[in-house]
Scaffold this active site. Sequence first.
Site, short mmCIF file in Angstrom:
data_model
loop_
_atom_site.label_atom_id
_atom_site.label_comp_id
_atom_site.label_asym_id
_atom_site.label_seq_id
_atom_site.Cartn_x
_atom_site.Cartn_y
_atom_site.Cartn_z
N ASN A 79 0.63 17.32 4.42
CA ASN A 79 -0.28 18.29 3.80
C ASN A 79 -1.53 18.50 4.66
O ASN A 79 -2.06 19.61 4.72
CB ASN A 79 -0.67 17.86 2.39
CG ASN A 79 0.36 18.30 1.36
OD1 ASN A 79 0.70 19.47 1.28
ND2 ASN A 79 0.85 17.36 0.57
N ARG A 101 -12.34 -2.86 -3.43
CA ARG A 101 -12.25 -1.41 -3.46
C ARG A 101 -13.63 -0.75 -3.39
O ARG A 101 -13.82 0.23 -2.68
CB ARG A 101 -11.52 -0.95 -4.73
CG ARG A 101 -11.28 0.55 -4.73
CD ARG A 101 -10.37 0.98 -5.86
NE ARG A 101 -10.96 0.74 -7.17
CZ ARG A 101 -10.56 1.36 -8.28
NH1 ARG A 101 -9.57 2.23 -8.23
NH2 ARG A 101 -11.13 1.10 -9.44
N ARG A 152 -4.32 5.40 -2.64
CA ARG A 152 -5.22 4.48 -3.34
C ARG A 152 -5.99 5.24 -4.42
O ARG A 152 -6.37 6.40 -4.22
CB ARG A 152 -6.23 3.85 -2.36
CG ARG A 152 -5.66 2.73 -1.51
CD ARG A 152 -6.68 2.22 -0.54
NE ARG A 152 -7.86 1.63 -1.18
CZ ARG A 152 -7.92 0.38 -1.63
NH1 ARG A 152 -6.88 -0.41 -1.52
NH2 ARG A 152 -9.03 -0.07 -2.17
N ASN A 169 -6.63 16.75 -5.04
CA ASN A 169 -5.40 16.01 -4.81
C ASN A 169 -4.22 16.89 -5.18
O ASN A 169 -4.35 17.82 -5.97
CB ASN A 169 -5.37 14.73 -5.65
CG ASN A 169 -4.17 13.85 -5.30
OD1 ASN A 169 -3.84 13.69 -4.13
ND2 ASN A 169 -3.53 13.30 -6.30
N HIS A 225 -0.07 16.63 -6.44
CA HIS A 225 0.91 15.71 -7.01
C HIS A 225 2.24 16.45 -7.15
O HIS A 225 2.26 17.61 -7.58
CB HIS A 225 0.44 15.22 -8.39
CG HIS A 225 1.37 14.23 -9.00
ND1 HIS A 225 1.49 12.93 -8.55
CD2 HIS A 225 2.26 14.35 -10.02
CE1 HIS A 225 2.39 12.30 -9.26
NE2 HIS A 225 2.89 13.13 -10.16
N ASP A 234 -3.99 10.93 -11.59
CA ASP A 234 -3.34 12.25 -11.76
C ASP A 234 -3.79 12.92 -13.05
O ASP A 234 -2.97 13.44 -13.83
CB ASP A 234 -1.81 12.08 -11.75
CG ASP A 234 -1.30 11.54 -10.42
OD1 ASP A 234 -1.94 11.81 -9.39
OD2 ASP A 234 -0.28 10.83 -10.43
N GLU A 288 3.96 22.55 -1.84
CA GLU A 288 2.70 21.82 -1.67
C GLU A 288 1.89 22.39 -0.52
O GLU A 288 0.66 22.57 -0.62
CB GLU A 288 2.98 20.33 -1.41
CG GLU A 288 3.49 19.55 -2.60
CD GLU A 288 3.65 18.08 -2.28
OE1 GLU A 288 2.81 17.53 -1.52
OE2 GLU A 288 4.61 17.47 -2.76
#
Length: 203
Positions: A16, A67, A93, A109, A111, A147, A176
């Site tokens: 992507n 993290r 992540r 993002n 998905h 998500d 995508e």
Amino acid sequence: MRSKRLGILLSGRGSNFLAIADAIASGKLAGVEIAVVISNKVDAPGLAAARERGLNAVAIETRGRKRAEHDSEIVACLHEYQVDLVCLAGYMRLLSQEFVAAFPQRILNIHPSLLPAFPGLDAQRQTLEYGAKVAGCTMHFVDEQLDHGVIILQKTVPVLDSDDEHTLAARILEQEHIAYAEAIARVLSEKYQIVGRRYLAEA
């Protein structure tokens, strides 16, 4: 007026990311540049691809680090490169609350399912096992949950009786690559509003 600057985060090959870079190079994404490509893996093929294109490529490894500490370093890097929009391109992540808060409604993002159906890993397998007849991909803003953020756009593909995970994933991936550039253009135009969970484009 300066170009809008993207920060790309990836963990693998970054197909992507390459589609975004191609959309910029072809003029489909005008007034946009990739300021930096960041990976949590030193050997990510996407980093090598970024360097081949003459882009800034930075590895910020996660191994052995908390993290919050890791995300703080990435946020600092994104600020250093004056990034306007953060694009997750196969970044494997979850982002910390502090990371999300640093770029409110400025992290995208993609998905490979029609959210809210089939979140998380192996979305194509989930789609097939459930017996869904339509699949696709979802471009969404990132929030603190997996998500879950506001949906910007979705693209659909039919699920064929002959499909397995690989053939379905390949057709979704084609969509995508189209969807990501389209979503970037929409968000950077700022010609939209968010009402509740609804992304509404302005006329």
